[in-house]
Design a protein around this motif. Structure first.
Motif, PDB file in Angstrom:
ATOM      1  N   LYS A   1      47.788  91.096  99.915  1.00  0.00           N
ATOM      2  CA  LYS A   1      46.960  91.804 100.901  1.00  0.00           C
ATOM      3  C   LYS A   1      45.565  91.187 100.977  1.00  0.00           C
ATOM      4  O   LYS A   1      44.992  91.076 102.069  1.00  0.00           O
ATOM      5  N   LEU A   2      45.009  90.779  99.842  1.00  0.00           N
ATOM      6  CA  LEU A   2      43.711  90.095  99.847  1.00  0.00           C
ATOM      7  C   LEU A   2      43.783  88.810 100.666  1.00  0.00           C
ATOM      8  O   LEU A   2      42.837  88.465 101.387  1.00  0.00           O
ATOM      9  N   GLU A   3      44.886  88.101 100.570  1.00  0.00           N
ATOM     10  CA  GLU A   3      45.072  86.881 101.362  1.00  0.00           C
ATOM     11  C   GLU A   3      45.162  87.208 102.853  1.00  0.00           C
ATOM     12  O   GLU A   3      44.552  86.536 103.690  1.00  0.00           O
ATOM     13  N   GLU A   4      45.926  88.244 103.197  1.00  0.00           N
ATOM     14  CA  GLU A   4      46.065  88.646 104.598  1.00  0.00           C
ATOM     15  C   GLU A   4      44.719  89.024 105.206  1.00  0.00           C
ATOM     16  O   GLU A   4      44.461  88.759 106.388  1.00  0.00           O
ATOM     17  N   LYS A   5      43.860  89.642 104.401  1.00  0.00           N
ATOM     18  CA  LYS A   5      42.554  90.097 104.881  1.00  0.00           C
ATOM     19  C   LYS A   5      41.475  89.025 104.733  1.00  0.00           C
ATOM     20  O   LYS A   5      40.299  89.284 104.986  1.00  0.00           O
ATOM     21  N   ASN A   6      41.885  87.819 104.330  1.00  0.00           N
ATOM     22  CA  ASN A   6      40.937  86.707 104.112  1.00  0.00           C
ATOM     23  C   ASN A   6      39.839  87.065 103.117  1.00  0.00           C
ATOM     24  O   ASN A   6      38.674  86.674 103.268  1.00  0.00           O
ATOM     25  N   LEU A   7      40.217  87.811 102.079  1.00  0.00           N
ATOM     26  CA  LEU A   7      39.260  88.223 101.049  1.00  0.00           C
ATOM     27  C   LEU A   7      39.471  87.500  99.725  1.00  0.00           C
ATOM     28  O   LEU A   7      38.599  87.552  98.854  1.00  0.00           O
ATOM     29  N   ILE A   8      40.595  86.833  99.576  1.00  0.00           N
ATOM     30  CA  ILE A   8      40.971  86.313  98.268  1.00  0.00           C
ATOM     31  C   ILE A   8      39.971  85.292  97.732  1.00  0.00           C
ATOM     32  O   ILE A   8      39.690  85.256  96.523  1.00  0.00           O
ATOM     33  N   ASN A   9      39.397  84.476  98.604  1.00  0.00           N
ATOM     34  CA  ASN A   9      38.474  83.438  98.133  1.00  0.00           C
ATOM     35  C   ASN A   9      37.118  83.979  97.733  1.00  0.00           C
ATOM     36  O   ASN A   9      36.317  83.271  97.112  1.00  0.00           O
ATOM     37  N   ASP A  10      36.849  85.224  98.103  1.00  0.00           N
ATOM     38  CA  ASP A  10      35.581  85.859  97.750  1.00  0.00           C
ATOM     39  C   ASP A  10      35.774  87.002  96.749  1.00  0.00           C
ATOM     40  O   ASP A  10      34.961  87.923  96.685  1.00  0.00           O
TER      41      ASP A  10
ATOM     42  N   GLY B   1      49.338  98.361  65.710  1.00  0.00           N
ATOM     43  CA  GLY B   1      49.411  98.622  67.135  1.00  0.00           C
ATOM     44  C   GLY B   1      48.465  99.723  67.537  1.00  0.00           C
ATOM     45  O   GLY B   1      47.497 100.030  66.831  1.00  0.00           O
ATOM     46  N   LYS B   2      48.735 100.324  68.671  1.00  0.00           N
ATOM     47  CA  LYS B   2      47.904 101.392  69.206  1.00  0.00           C
ATOM     48  C   LYS B   2      47.594 102.422  68.131  1.00  0.00           C
ATOM     49  O   LYS B   2      48.474 102.836  67.382  1.00  0.00           O
ATOM     50  N   SER B   3      46.352 102.814  68.042  1.00  0.00           N
ATOM     51  CA  SER B   3      45.788 103.829  67.151  1.00  0.00           C
ATOM     52  C   SER B   3      45.510 103.327  65.744  1.00  0.00           C
ATOM     53  O   SER B   3      44.925 104.050  64.938  1.00  0.00           O
ATOM     54  N   SER B   4      45.864 102.070  65.424  1.00  0.00           N
ATOM     55  CA  SER B   4      45.524 101.543  64.105  1.00  0.00           C
ATOM     56  C   SER B   4      44.245 100.722  64.189  1.00  0.00           C
ATOM     57  O   SER B   4      43.793 100.344  65.275  1.00  0.00           O
ATOM     58  N   LEU B   5      43.665 100.411  63.031  1.00  0.00           N
ATOM     59  CA  LEU B   5      42.466  99.574  62.985  1.00  0.00           C
ATOM     60  C   LEU B   5      42.793  98.091  62.830  1.00  0.00           C
ATOM     61  O   LEU B   5      41.888  97.263  62.770  1.00  0.00           O
ATOM     62  N   PHE B   6      44.074  97.757  62.782  1.00  0.00           N
ATOM     63  CA  PHE B   6      44.450  96.351  62.673  1.00  0.00           C
ATOM     64  C   PHE B   6      44.438  95.690  64.053  1.00  0.00           C
ATOM     65  O   PHE B   6      44.304  96.349  65.086  1.00  0.00           O
ATOM     66  N   GLU B   7      44.578  94.363  64.068  1.00  0.00           N
ATOM     67  CA  GLU B   7      44.381  93.588  65.292  1.00  0.00           C
ATOM     68  C   GLU B   7      45.325  94.002  66.417  1.00  0.00           C
ATOM     69  O   GLU B   7      44.969  93.950  67.593  1.00  0.00           O
ATOM     70  N   GLY B   8      46.547  94.410  66.082  1.00  0.00           N
ATOM     71  CA  GLY B   8      47.495  94.799  67.114  1.00  0.00           C
ATOM     72  C   GLY B   8      47.061  95.997  67.933  1.00  0.00           C
ATOM     73  O   GLY B   8      47.564  96.211  69.042  1.00  0.00           O
ATOM     74  N   GLY B   9      46.136  96.787  67.424  1.00  0.00           N
ATOM     75  CA  GLY B   9      45.620  97.924  68.177  1.00  0.00           C
ATOM     76  C   GLY B   9      44.424  97.590  69.035  1.00  0.00           C
ATOM     77  O   GLY B   9      44.202  98.209  70.084  1.00  0.00           O
ATOM     78  N   HIS B  10      43.641  96.580  68.618  1.00  0.00           N
ATOM     79  CA  HIS B  10      42.332  96.324  69.242  1.00  0.00           C
ATOM     80  C   HIS B  10      42.242  95.019  70.035  1.00  0.00           C
ATOM     81  O   HIS B  10      41.460  94.931  70.981  1.00  0.00           O
ATOM     82  N   ARG B  11      42.984  94.016  69.638  1.00  0.00           N
ATOM     83  CA  ARG B  11      42.921  92.735  70.353  1.00  0.00           C
ATOM     84  C   ARG B  11      43.894  92.775  71.523  1.00  0.00           C
ATOM     85  O   ARG B  11      45.081  93.069  71.351  1.00  0.00           O
ATOM     86  N   VAL B  12      43.410  92.490  72.724  1.00  0.00           N
ATOM     87  CA  VAL B  12      44.212  92.690  73.934  1.00  0.00           C
ATOM     88  C   VAL B  12      44.223  91.435  74.797  1.00  0.00           C
ATOM     89  O   VAL B  12      43.343  90.577  74.706  1.00  0.00           O
ATOM     90  N   ARG B  13      45.234  91.353  75.626  1.00  0.00           N
ATOM     91  CA  ARG B  13      45.309  90.287  76.631  1.00  0.00           C
ATOM     92  C   ARG B  13      44.294  90.557  77.738  1.00  0.00           C
ATOM     93  O   ARG B  13      44.170  91.690  78.220  1.00  0.00           O
ATOM     94  N   ALA B  14      43.584  89.509  78.150  1.00  0.00           N
ATOM     95  CA  ALA B  14      42.595  89.656  79.210  1.00  0.00           C
ATOM     96  C   ALA B  14      42.339  88.301  79.849  1.00  0.00           C
ATOM     97  O   ALA B  14      42.452  87.253  79.194  1.00  0.00           O
ATOM     98  N   PHE B  15      41.987  88.307  81.128  1.00  0.00           N
ATOM     99  CA  PHE B  15      41.597  87.067  81.808  1.00  0.00           C
ATOM    100  C   PHE B  15      40.789  87.415  83.051  1.00  0.00           C
ATOM    101  O   PHE B  15      40.770  88.564  83.512  1.00  0.00           O
ATOM    102  N   ILE B  16      40.116  86.415  83.580  1.00  0.00           N
ATOM    103  CA  ILE B  16      39.434  86.522  84.870  1.00  0.00           C
ATOM    104  C   ILE B  16      39.958  85.421  85.773  1.00  0.00           C
ATOM    105  O   ILE B  16      40.308  84.329  85.299  1.00  0.00           O
ATOM    106  N   SER B  17      40.055  85.699  87.061  1.00  0.00           N
ATOM    107  CA  SER B  17      40.588  84.725  88.012  1.00  0.00           C
ATOM    108  C   SER B  17      39.777  84.797  89.293  1.00  0.00           C
ATOM    109  O   SER B  17      39.533  85.887  89.814  1.00  0.00           O
ATOM    110  N   MET B  18      39.353  83.636  89.781  1.00  0.00           N
ATOM    111  CA  MET B  18      38.546  83.593  90.998  1.00  0.00           C
ATOM    112  C   MET B  18      38.575  82.179  91.553  1.00  0.00           C
ATOM    113  O   MET B  18      38.626  81.197  90.792  1.00  0.00           O
TER     114      MET B  18
END
Length: 538
Positions: free
Chosen positions: A284-293, A318-335
């Motif tokens: 939809k962003l492409e259809e509206k010519n918004l994707i590049n901005d 995992g979730k609710s623990s203090l170990f890495e599986g609860g706190h370290r998450v997948r993330a990225f930025i794209s532009m």
């Protein structure tokens, strides 16, 4: 031709010329005024938050999930490989929206529960991300989950900076009925359409899968959006957080027919459905010519929930623990225009507010009073992170969740490569590889869980042995948290514990207390609010 006729024709001609000149001048003036609108230098922002996404539950992460759109965006953008947040929904969303640690807002313990409603939320003294964007003329919309306070209208999204809200206030809902039930006296609808001028329950979407309803709303927002205005759209997806029935349309589950466990198939089907929603959004962003901005941000609110068949392996816990599986998450930025990269600098969810605002405005932004720091230049230029420490959590009540083994506070801090856990680290604290996962085999007894790899290298026996249990890890050398060095470096433990104590001085007591009954606040009962989980009772 008479002189009067000539005069009339000359007059008409001059009037026409005058009108043409006036129109041209007016158009030039309008154009001049229009280019002064702020959009010319600003990027649109689509901020996507997955719910309970496991560390390994994306295609580019492990190859098990089918997520072609997410994979493409991540690989074309910048993957933030050391992104941290809280290990549960409410404190995590607090940090994303405010840029402030949950210890300062009182939302550090557990989540805001439907089953024990309390008059709590992000305090009004703290501004939220959409309010900063509105200052610069952005149109701001939230679609999906809220979960940071809704007992009164002034705590809800349209009164905290969003122009519109379409979604649910609490932590979960049935994907089809949009209801949350805790017995006959605590069952109600939680699905709302809101602006600052109105709040209406959504009654015509019963049996419409919520992800499809959210997709329709996002398409509607983009179709109606004036491209001359900058846009901030916060999509807080419900996927892949399970409801009580693990509901997902059958065709998505069937993509994983090779997986033995039915609920694991359904969770991965929810992940693929999220990917499809993001495909529709980008198209939809492409259809509206918004994707590049447009800047697209993707993150999870916390790690995957082991009990819901989500996979964080090889990370611990995992979730609710203090170990890495609860706190370290997948993330990225794209532009458009970003050079693809994997950024390994330390990043915390409190950094999103100043970082994304700076990216959207194209200028350095620093906001007083935040715990977050602006990391935009560090990310795009692959420089050293501006952060060398962060708080995992300081919860004086402790991360118990009914466990008889945890009777202390839950605290953790990272400084450079070192991580210290003090007290109760939570449940499900081993390494869970969910191939042929069988949760019934994993559960030994209430409050005690065994590792599928039979290592028995777990903290739980130590937690019950000592009032103040310590774990010290060097995450650079030991990212899987296998080697507890607390007894090897006792002076470092003391030094990091002192840093925890310093931060406690600016922390406030938790708003959320231990539940005292299955339904702790009768004023919030849906029976009193037209069969709905409604604001207005506090």
């Amino acid at each position: 031709m008479t002189s009067n006729t000539k005069f009339i024709k000359t007059t008409i001609f001059l009037v026409i010329i005058g009108l043409v000149v006036a129109f041209i001048i007016g158009a030039l003036v309008y154009k001049k005024n229009r280019v002064d609108k702020p959009k010319k230098n600003y990027k649109n922002v689509i901020f996507i938050v997955a719910d309970d996404l496991g560390w390994s539950d994306l295609g580019y992460a492990s190859g098990e999930a089918f997520t072609p759109t997410i994979d493409k965006l991540a690989k074309q953008g910048i993957i933030l490989n050391q992104t941290y947040t809280y290990s549960m929904c409410t404190p995590s969303r607090n940090s994303i929206l405010t840029g402030v640690y949950a210890e300062r807002t009182g939302l550090q313990h557990f989540v805001l529960p439907n089953s024990n409603p309390i008059p709590a939320g992000i305090p009004l003294a703290f501004d939220l991300m959409p309010k900063y964007f509105k200052k610069y003329g952005f149109k701001t919309h939230l679609v999906g989950k809220w979960h940071v306070g809704s007992c009164s209208l002034d705590l809800t999204p349209a009164h905290r900076g969003f122009d519109s809200f379409y979604g649910f206030f609490y932590g979960e809902e049935n994907y089809y009925t949009h209801r949350v039930s805790y017995g006959n006296d605590a069952s109600g609808l939680d699905f709302w359409d809101q602006t600052k001028d109105y709040l209406e329950p959504i009654l015509d979407k019963n049996q419409t899968y919520s992800s499809f309803a959210f997709n329709d709303r996002i398409m509607n927002i983009l179709d109606k959006h004036d491209a001359n205005d900058p846009l901030f759209l916060f999509y807080a997806a419900q996927n892949p957080h399970s409801d009580s029935e693990f509901n997902v349309p059958e065709k998505y589950e069937n993509l994983y027919s090779h997986i033995t466990n039915k609920n694991r198939r359904k969770i991965l089907g929810m992940v693929t459905l999220l990917d499809e929603a993001i495909f529709n959004l980008t198209r939809k962003l492409e259809e509206k010519n918004l994707i590049n901005d447009t800047l697209i941000v993707f993150t999870s609110d916390n790690g995957g929930d082991i009990l819901d068949y989500q996979r964080n392996f090889p990370l611990r816990g995992g979730k609710s623990s203090l170990f890495e599986g609860g706190h370290r998450v997948r993330a990225f930025i794209s532009m458009n225009g970003l050079e693809s990269n994997v950024y390994d600098g330390m990043f915390h969810s409190v950094d999103w507010v100043p970082t994304v605002l700076s990216a959207a405005l194209g200028q350095e932004i620093e906001i007083d009073g935040l715990d977050g720091v602006n990391q935009w230049n560090s990310i795009i230029e692959n420089l050293e992170s501006k952060r060398n420490s962060f708080i995992y959590n300081i919860d004086p009540i402790g991360n118990r969740q009914g466990s008889k083994l945890c009777n202390t506070s839950s605290e953790a801090i990272r400084v450079d490569n070192w991580k210290l856990i003090k007290g109760c680290p939570g449940l499900l604290t081993d390494w869970y590889n969910l191939s042929n996962f069988d949760i019934d085999y994993t559960i030994n007894e209430f409050g005690e869980f065994l590792s599928l790899n039979s290592s028995r290298q777990t903290c739980l026996s130590e937690v019950s042995d000592k009032e103040n249990n310590y774990f010290l890890f060097n995450l650079k050398d030991d990212p899987l948290e296998m080697d507890n060095l607390a007894r090897v470096y006792p002076c470092l433990v003391l030094e990091m514990e002192e840093k925890l104590e310093e931060f406690k001085k600016i922390s406030v007591p938790p708003q959320v207390k231990e539940p005292t009954s299955i339904f702790g606040n009768p004023d919030a009962s849906p029976a009193l609010w037209g069969d709905k989980w409604s604001p207005g009772w506090c």
